[in-house]
Every structure is written in C-alpha cells, then in structure tokens.
Write a protein that holds these residues in place. Structure first.
Motif, PDB file in Angstrom:
ATOM      1  N   TYR A  91       0.842  -1.204   0.000  1.00 44.62           N
ATOM      2  CA  TYR A  91       0.000   0.000   0.000  1.00 44.62           C
ATOM      3  C   TYR A  91       0.873   1.248   0.000  1.00 44.62           C
ATOM      4  O   TYR A  91       0.683   2.172  -0.808  1.00 44.62           O
ATOM      5  N   ALA A  92       1.843   1.298   0.938  1.00 43.78           N
ATOM      6  CA  ALA A  92       2.688   2.479   1.065  1.00 43.78           C
ATOM      7  C   ALA A  92       3.493   2.732  -0.199  1.00 43.78           C
ATOM      8  O   ALA A  92       3.609   3.875  -0.660  1.00 43.78           O
ATOM      9  N   GLY A 124      -4.500  -4.241 -13.786  1.00 32.04           N
ATOM     10  CA  GLY A 124      -3.940  -5.591 -13.752  1.00 32.04           C
ATOM     11  C   GLY A 124      -4.913  -6.631 -13.237  1.00 32.04           C
ATOM     12  O   GLY A 124      -6.122  -6.386 -13.115  1.00 32.04           O
ATOM     13  N   ASP A 125      -4.365  -7.797 -12.881  1.00 35.14           N
ATOM     14  CA  ASP A 125      -5.194  -8.937 -12.504  1.00 35.14           C
ATOM     15  C   ASP A 125      -5.812  -8.807 -11.117  1.00 35.14           C
ATOM     16  O   ASP A 125      -6.845  -9.410 -10.841  1.00 35.14           O
ATOM     17  N   ASP A 126      -5.169  -8.069 -10.224  1.00 25.71           N
ATOM     18  CA  ASP A 126      -5.657  -7.951  -8.855  1.00 25.71           C
ATOM     19  C   ASP A 126      -6.151  -6.530  -8.610  1.00 25.71           C
ATOM     20  O   ASP A 126      -5.358  -5.613  -8.414  1.00 25.71           O
ATOM     21  N   PRO A 127      -7.469  -6.321  -8.596  1.00 24.11           N
ATOM     22  CA  PRO A 127      -7.996  -4.953  -8.426  1.00 24.11           C
ATOM     23  C   PRO A 127      -7.679  -4.349  -7.065  1.00 24.11           C
ATOM     24  O   PRO A 127      -7.725  -3.138  -6.900  1.00 24.11           O
ATOM     25  N   ARG A 128      -7.331  -5.186  -6.078  1.00 21.47           N
ATOM     26  CA  ARG A 128      -7.060  -4.688  -4.734  1.00 21.47           C
ATOM     27  C   ARG A 128      -5.573  -4.427  -4.489  1.00 21.47           C
ATOM     28  O   ARG A 128      -5.199  -3.993  -3.400  1.00 21.47           O
ATOM     29  N   ALA A 176      -5.645  -3.389   3.115  1.00 22.49           N
ATOM     30  CA  ALA A 176      -5.815  -4.840   3.180  1.00 22.49           C
ATOM     31  C   ALA A 176      -7.178  -5.250   3.706  1.00 22.49           C
ATOM     32  O   ALA A 176      -7.559  -6.418   3.600  1.00 22.49           O
ATOM     33  N   GLY A 177      -7.925  -4.311   4.274  1.00 21.51           N
ATOM     34  CA  GLY A 177      -9.248  -4.599   4.816  1.00 21.51           C
ATOM     35  C   GLY A 177      -9.464  -3.835   6.101  1.00 21.51           C
ATOM     36  O   GLY A 177      -8.548  -3.212   6.646  1.00 21.51           O
ATOM     37  N   TRP A 190     -14.528  -3.684  -7.865  1.00 21.90           N
ATOM     38  CA  TRP A 190     -14.267  -2.242  -7.772  1.00 21.90           C
ATOM     39  C   TRP A 190     -14.446  -1.782  -6.333  1.00 21.90           C
ATOM     40  O   TRP A 190     -15.313  -2.277  -5.607  1.00 21.90           O
ATOM     41  N   PHE A 191     -13.625  -0.800  -5.930  1.00 22.03           N
ATOM     42  CA  PHE A 191     -13.800  -0.178  -4.630  1.00 22.03           C
ATOM     43  C   PHE A 191     -14.820   0.953  -4.775  1.00 22.03           C
ATOM     44  O   PHE A 191     -14.639   1.875  -5.576  1.00 22.03           O
TER      45      PHE A 191
END
Length: 540
Positions: A184-185, A366-370, A375-376, A392-393
């Motif tokens: 994330y960072a 890409g393949d991983d939208p998250r 992370a949750g 989607w977020f």
C-alpha cells in the motif's frame, strides 16, 4: 522495497547528506521550539539504534504499538524502527476524547504506546497498556520499551506485512481501522512521485511543507514514502498557522506545500503584501479549495493549487495536475494509467454516460484490483466486502466525468461529513445528541462552508417543553462537548416540528431542505460557529 525501513536505507545510501525531516521553529511549542532538521543519514542512524532497542526488548512480527507523538519527528523514527521489525503502528489522533481513545486502543489491541509527555495522562486514563515517554531530551540509550505481552510471530517483514492501522470514520458511529501494508505504502508513494505535470517532483531537490497530522495517511504514509523514493525533504509543523504561513514557507525554503480546504480562504483574507508572489513554491497539493477563489488565489500568490482525490483505503490519489485543470470547477483529476483505474457508475454498477452523475469506483490496474489498496477493515469483514463489489472499490462519492476524462466532485452519497480534512460520521454525532433531554429526533448532515469545505448541521425535533431557540441549541452543544471531539460538534442547528421519513421510518435527509437551497440560509438556522470555536479553545 520489502519494508519502508529498507527504503530509508536505500535513500540514505543515495542521498546521505540531503535533509529529510524538518521541523520549523515555533516558540512556546511543547516540543522542539527551536526547530530541527535531520538528514537521511541522521534519520537512519537514529532509526537503526531505536530498532535495536525495540528488538532487544522482544518486539517483532505481529505486534502493534500506539504512537501518540503528534507531529514530532520522533513519530517517523519510531514508525520506521518498528517497521524494520514487522511491528505495526497505531497513530493516535490527539483530538480524540476519552471514549474515542479507549475504543481505538481496545479495538486495535495495541500492546504498548509511545507518547509525548502531554499525551501520557490521556493514554493512562483510556487503557492499561504500558506507556513509554518521549521528549526532546530522550536519547535512544535512555529509551526502555517494556517487553511485549506475547512473543513475536515467526518470519520477516515483507510487502504484505501490516505496517499500520489507521482509523477512519464511516457511516456508523464506530470508526473503522484500515489495515495498511508495505505494498500500500509503496503504491501510494509511487503514485505521488509519478503524477508529473504540475506535481513533478525533482529527486533530491523538493522541500514539501506539510501542515497535516502524521495520524493521517497524507503526511504519515503517502508523502513519507514519496520522500524515501525521491530523496525530498518533509517540512512538518505542528499544525497550520495562518499568521506565519508565508514566513514559515520562506524560512524553511519550501518548494511546495500541502493544504486543506480551510487554508486558501484564510490566506486570501489576509491583506495583500508586496511579497505575496515572492517565494520558491512550485505547487500546492490538497483538496477542497472553493472554485470561486481558486483562480484568484493562483493569480495573487503565483502558485498552482492542484486539487486531488484520495481516501485512506486507496492510498493512491488522483490529481488535476495536467492542463486543462479546470479550476473553475471541483475537478480533481483523471484516471492514472498504471496506478489507478476509475469510472462512474449507477446503483446497478453500470457505467453512466459522460456528464451524468454517478458513484466513483476505483481499482488497481492488472489482474488484482485490490493490489496496493488497504488490506481490509480490522475485525470487520462485512464492511470490507461492502466497499469491494464487482471488483471495484466503491467510494461513496458522487461525481461526473467529462469527455476529456476529467472527474469532478459533486457530493458524498455516504452519511459522511468532511470538515477541514477530518471525516465525521453523521451517525456518531446523532448518537451523541439524541441523549440530550431536549432532543426528540435528530438528523445530522453536512453543509457547505467557505472556510472548512463542510460543516456539521443538526436538524432537531425538540421535546415538548423545550424552546426551539439559541439557548436550547447552545445547551445541546455543551452537552455534546464531552461526547464528541470539538470538530464534530454541530456548527448549525435547525429546529423542526418533524423530520421527513420513509414508510419504514428512515429519515430522508435529501428532503430536509429544498433542492439547491443553502441550509445555513434557512430562516430558522442557528449559527453556533462561534460557540463551537470557543469549545475548541476551552479544550486546549
């Protein structure tokens, strides 16, 4: 970059003598009144020594430590030292009241805290975790963290290791803890570093003045990581000081600054000075500048004000940094190839035509939208699933998108108020007000504010026998001051005989006022802004 500490090592190797952390002088401040400036090499030396102290005490993977260090540079040093070991930080909002702080410490399961002396008493009252003091005289050799209550987990920190839990208000009364990791960072830092246009960063050159708190991701994660990646200097005062703003920028040789919506109108109200446009600033970055003053601000102070959009959950942000920036609107940027995709959808998730209002949804390419998102939510899988739908977020923000792909903010569909950069849950304010004996029913909503982007308004049905007047409104505000941080208190109150509701008795907030009407101009609107401001001074 497997850890931010590794990023610090790389930055210190490349730019050892470049300044990294600068604290402007501020006579009378509780910490570093004379100011300070540390290079990358100096921060690395301090961080390594501190990490070894934490390690020797038994801290490591899976532990969490609360940091109540305000905007002291020690916050960054502790964060990076803990990060080297796989320990996650829980930054503390100094404006939290007792019950809010108690919830944060209990919910996060922080196992120790590091605090500036003036924060110790509040932490002691909020929980029974061990607290270690830190002040300007503290040296690593004097610092003695307690042993953790449980042994560290096996393994070494990596890209998916938790680095922080940052609490953000939602539509319910309890804040949600967003779990952030190294990925994330890094994604957030790269997003900042690679926007280009008006936000082009010159490696090893920029000095960015950030009057925002380390307990937010803007200063504490995003800009910090961008500094590690590009060798720029972070200038972090304790807060925004209008009376010395330009002098502070010049004295610290700032080349850019961050802002909240409250800052531009305050600066515009100051009398013009001959040196208004005499500075080394290349851009301002922020959110919430009023389109009515955007162009005038840039003309007077000769600096582009780049509007951005982002959330704690996304890390990465979109920015109106490429021309045309459309400063006469609330435009905040276009989707950023390679970093973040965005589209505007209706309630079914279908994309709407250009120019049509809809909800902003975003995802990673890409393949991983998250990938690179939060992370949750800690201990709240249902809330995590609610915001991640169909890959989607869902941001809850209502926007439009034009033919040039520019996105323009309209309003929030969520029950959320954005005041001077702070997210406020309307439900939390409602819960605090409803217990007052004069309040029969209450609906809390946001209203536009030229200084703070949005303010808090409470529409109240009074209990029989209580006059719908200024005295009652003030009594309700005084009642709430011990339940809410000052910035969450209502600045406006409107008394009504009833609230519009659905067949299932849910309040229809969109029917409280006529479409397009200014609620603050309502004949019955009671202005409590002065009283609210006074409550802040009394708390301080």
């Amino acid at each position: 970059m497997q850890t931010l500490f590794a990023g610090l090592e790389a930055a210190a190797d490349r730019w050892p003598d470049r300044p990294f952390l600068c604290t402007p002088p501020r006579p009378g401040r509780d910490y570093l009144p004379e100011g300070s400036e540390w290079t990358f090499a100096e921060v690395l030396e301090k961080t390594r020594a501190l990490a070894e102290t934490w390690r020797a005490a038994g801290w490591g993977m899976g532990h969490r430590v609360a940091l109540a260090l305000d905007n002291h540079p020690a916050h960054v040093v502790h964060f990076l030292a803990l990060n080297a070991l796989g320990v996650s930080q829980v930054p503390v909002n100094p404006y939290y009241l007792h019950h809010e702080l108690t919830y944060l410490l209990e919910h996060s399961e922080a196992q120790a805290a590091v605090a500036l002396p003036h924060n110790r008493a509040r932490l002691e009252a909020a929980g029974d975790l061990p607290i270690v003091d830190w002040d300007d005289r503290t040296d690593v050799t004097d610092f003695a963290p307690p042993p953790p209550p449980v042994p560290a987990a096996d393994g070494a920190p990596g890209r998916n290791t938790e680095i922080a839990v940052i609490y953000t208000s939602g539509t319910t009364s309890r804040p949600k803890g967003a779990i952030l990791d190294t990925a994330y960072a890094v994604a957030a830092g790269l997003s900042y570093a690679e926007h280009g246009g008006a936000l082009t960063l010159r490696p090893g050159v920029e000095r960015i003045f950030v009057p925002l708190p380390f307990f937010h991701v803007n200063a504490g994660i995003n800009t910090l990581t961008a500094a590690l990646l590009t060798g720029i200097c972070l200038i972090v005062p304790d807060r925004f000081h209008a009376e010395t703003w330009w002098d502070d920028l010049r004295a610290t040789r700032a080349t850019a600054f961050h802002y909240l919506g409250i800052i531009p109108p305050v600066l515009m109200k100051a009398p013009p000075r001959p040196d208004d446009a005499t500075h080394g600033l290349r851009f301002g970055l922020g959110a919430g500048i009023d389109p009515a003053i955007h162009a005038a601000f840039e003309a007077r102070f000769a600096v582009p004000m780049v509007e951005v959009w982002g959330m704690t959950e996304t890390g990465r942000f979109l920015a109106a940094c490429h021309e045309p920036r459309k400063v006469d609107t609330r435009a905040f940027g276009r989707p950023m190839p390679g970093h973040m995709e965005a589209r505007v959808v209706d309630e079914t998730g279908a994309e709407v035509p250009r120019g049509t209002a809809g909800e902003l949804v975003v995802r990673a390419p890409g393949d991983d939208p998250r990938a690179g998102f939060f992370a949750g939510y800690l201990k709240n899988e249902a809330a995590t699933a609610e915001v991640w739908r169909d890959g989607w977020f869902h941001t809850g923000d209502v926007v439009t998108q034009d033919e040039s792909d520019m996105l323009c903010f309209l309003e929030r569909s969520k029950n959320l108020i954005r005041r001077s950069g702070e997210n406020i849950s309307a439900a939390e304010v409602e819960d605090a007000l409803i217990d007052h004996p004069a309040v029969g029913q209450v609906a809390v909503l946001s209203v536009p504010d030229r200084m703070r982007d949005e303010e808090v308004m409470a529409v109240i049905v009074p209990v029989a026998g209580h006059a719908p007047d200024h005295q009652t409104a003030t009594a309700i505000l005084d009642f709430a001051r011990d339940r809410l941080a000052y910035y969450k208190l209502p600045a406006w109150v409107v008394f009504r005989d009833s609230l519009p509701v659905t067949g299932t008795q849910k309040v229809q907030k969109h029917k409280l006022f006529e479409p397009g009407a200014d609620p603050c101009a309502h004949p019955g609107a009671i202005d409590l802004r002065t009283e609210k401001s006074n409550r802040r001074k009394e708390k301080a």
